[in-house]
Design an enzyme around this catalytic site. Structure first.
Site, PDB file in Angstrom:
ATOM      1  CB  SER A   1      36.117  39.255  43.233  1.00 20.54           C
ATOM      2  OG  SER A   1      34.805  39.785  43.145  1.00 20.54           O
TER       3      SER A   1
ATOM      4  CD  GLU B   1      35.103  40.348  50.807  1.00 11.42           C
ATOM      5  OE1 GLU B   1      35.377  41.102  49.859  1.00 11.42           O
ATOM      6  OE2 GLU B   1      35.677  39.260  51.012  1.00 11.42           O
TER       7      GLU B   1
ATOM      8  CG  HIS C   1      35.562  42.958  47.074  1.00 16.40           C
ATOM      9  ND1 HIS C   1      35.483  41.615  47.340  1.00 16.40           N
ATOM     10  CD2 HIS C   1      35.492  43.075  45.714  1.00 16.40           C
ATOM     11  CE1 HIS C   1      35.362  40.945  46.205  1.00 16.40           C
ATOM     12  NE2 HIS C   1      35.387  41.806  45.195  1.00 16.40           N
TER      13      HIS C   1
END
Length: 516
Positions: free
Chosen positions: A202, A324, A422
């Protein structure tokens, strides 16, 4: 002197001073925690670039983590990760941690892990990022680090409060200082300073890419692993970001940078909460703080750094999770009640006149999709998957190595609402699911399914770190991403390579780019 296990405590002698570590778990791994890599960024060094640490006298105890960077903290944790940072917090946070199979001169490959957290949370001291598994299973030296985040790392206000020709990305100066520390010191821990992989997830993946484009980082690492980089973010120039800095001053209730410097860091975090509210947009991932193209530390969008100059020679592994955006939107009741009209309008913000056609395409791709499902797929593609694919396409066109993957294992928690959200790949990459017991996202994962997938991913990452090639005997052949086949490894209940896995995404967003 012995540690708690009864073994002799490992000691290293660095130019800055001696360190005493401790054994970490099973397998003979030694850990050195809370090691300063830069001077404390406090008092007159608040909002200043990282400076060298002056060192210490005697033997420094390195058996406990240093404080995490100041960040918002929710007692009891959040409903997805269960928390991504815990006390103690302190501005004096620029420390790193090292795990090594042995303090010797074996010159092992080195993994430097940079945590994510939306530029506002996280810590290299979290158990979920422990380097023990990689050190033990891969015969690697592993480094994790804390760096400034939120208002202390992503605001700068110029170097004297008036001018703004210095570094705007203080977080990046921290990470560069950590890489220099690795270059200068890692051999003392059995690592090879000429075989460095920088990996992140990320926001940490954005960091890794930004470092690849930093002129002072050239030669400091040879490989990058980019897990779920949100390369779809718009990265502002210094002038564009000034409005956000002014809004922060207003949220903090001060009129000058001098007044702001006098505020304790908890007050800065309160103001950060105000900036969240001021910058939030319906249907977009909230990012009150962002990297800045300052032409000092960051010259171009991190998504393109690996396509220029010396960075093209860096080996790249890049990927994303299938769902995600479910991480931030699946449990939000406000989004659950979103209408088709609302989501279609959001789609049109990206695809303009083709918005209705694109909405229908997303709906067809997921039979039975609610408007919020279309929205989450849109955000996933726009922010993560489409720019990830574009990086792979561009690297392949240049003839430089790149491997691509998609993580497609659905979390059973909350009746499956998270899907392959995610962060879900992290316990598989690190092969440390027990360390995720606090995280609702990881609840009820079948140990049998986890075992096989974790083995495939963990070993692939180890292989890439060691050789620049993620292939290993327990996994189907993973070919480089190329213009002819566009091979992408799909990690899931069945792990296998798929050619042109995201063809629809590639075509949709190729059309969107052509209209810009």
């Amino acid at each position: 002197m012995a540690d708690a296990s009864g073994e002799a405590s490992p000691v290293v002698r660095l130019p800055a001073g001696r360190l005493r570590g401790a054994a970490a778990g099973e397998g003979g791994v030694a850990a050195f925690k809370g090691v300063p890599y830069a001077a404390p960024p406090v008092d007159e060094l608040r909002w200043r670039p990282a400076r060298p640490h002056p060192g210490w006298d005697g033997t420094r105890d390195a058996t406990a983590y240093g404080p995490s960077a100041p960040q918002m903290f929710l007692e009891g944790g959040d409903p997805v990760l269960g928390g991504h940072g815990s006390p103690p917090f302190d501005e004096d946070c620029l420390t790193l941690n090292v795990w090594t199979p042995a303090v010797d001169d074996a010159k092992r490959p080195v993994l430097v892990w940079i945590h994510g957290g939306g530029f506002v949370s996280g810590s290299g001291s979290l158990p979920i990022y422990s380097g023990e598994t990689f050190a033990r299973d891969g015969d690697l030296v592993v480094v994790t680090l804390n760096y400034r985040i939120g208002p202390l790392g992503y605001l700068s206000f110029g170097q004297d409060g008036e001018t703004d020709d210095g570094p705007a990305n203080l977080w990046l100066t921290d990470q560069l200082a950590a890489l220099r520390w690795v270059r200068d010191n890692i051999a003392h821990f059995g690592g090879d300073p000429d075989r460095i992989t920088v990996a992140g997830q990320s926001g940490g993946a954005v960091s890794a890419a930004a470092l690849a484009g930093h002129p002072e980082a050239q030669g400091l690492f040879q490989r990058v692993i980019l897990q779920s980089p949100p390369f779809g973010l718009s990265i502002p120039t210094r002038d564009e970001y000034r409005q956000r800095e002014d809004a922060f001053l207003e949220a903090a209730g001060v009129k000058s940078v001098d007044e702001l410097r006098e505020l304790p860091w908890p007050r800065l975090l309160e103001a950060a909460g105000g900036l969240f509210a001021r910058t939030a947009r319906w249907g977009y991932w909230p990012t009150p703080f962002l990297p800045v193209r300052d032409d000092v530390t960051l010259f171009r969008h991190p998504a393109t750094t690996l396509l220029h100059g010396a960075a093209t020679d860096i080996d790249v592994l890049v990927g994303w999770t299938r769902d995600e955006a479910n991480f931030g939107f699946a449990l939000d009741e406000g989004y659950a009640s979103a209408t088709r009209e609302q989501v279609a309008a959001r789609v049109a913000e990206t695809f303009r006149a083709a918005g209705a056609e694109v909405y229908d395409a997303y709906e067809r791709a997921r039979p039975g999709a609610r408007p919020v499902d279309v929205l989450m797929d849109l955000i996933t593609d726009e922010l993560f998957r489409a720019p990830g694919v574009q990086l792979a396409e561009s690297r392949a066109e240049l003839g430089h190595p790149v491997w691509a993957y998609e993580f497609d294992f659905a979390a059973p928690a909350q009746d499956g609402v998270f899907a392959a959200a995610h962060c879900l790949e992290l316990p598989f990459v690190f092969d440390n699911l027990p360390d995720w017991a606090h995280a609702p996202l990881a609840e009820r994962i079948d140990p049998v399914a986890e075992r096989g997938l974790a083995d495939a991913m963990h070993r692939a990452w180890i292989s890439f770190i060691r050789t620049g090639d993620p292939n290993h005997a327990a996994m189907p052949e993973w070919k480089r991403y190329g213009a002819d086949t566009r091979t992408t490894m799909r990690f899931g209940s069945a792990t296998a390579p798929v050619d042109d896995l995201v063809e629809q995404v590639r075509r949709l967003y190729g059309r969107a780019s052509a209209r810009e």
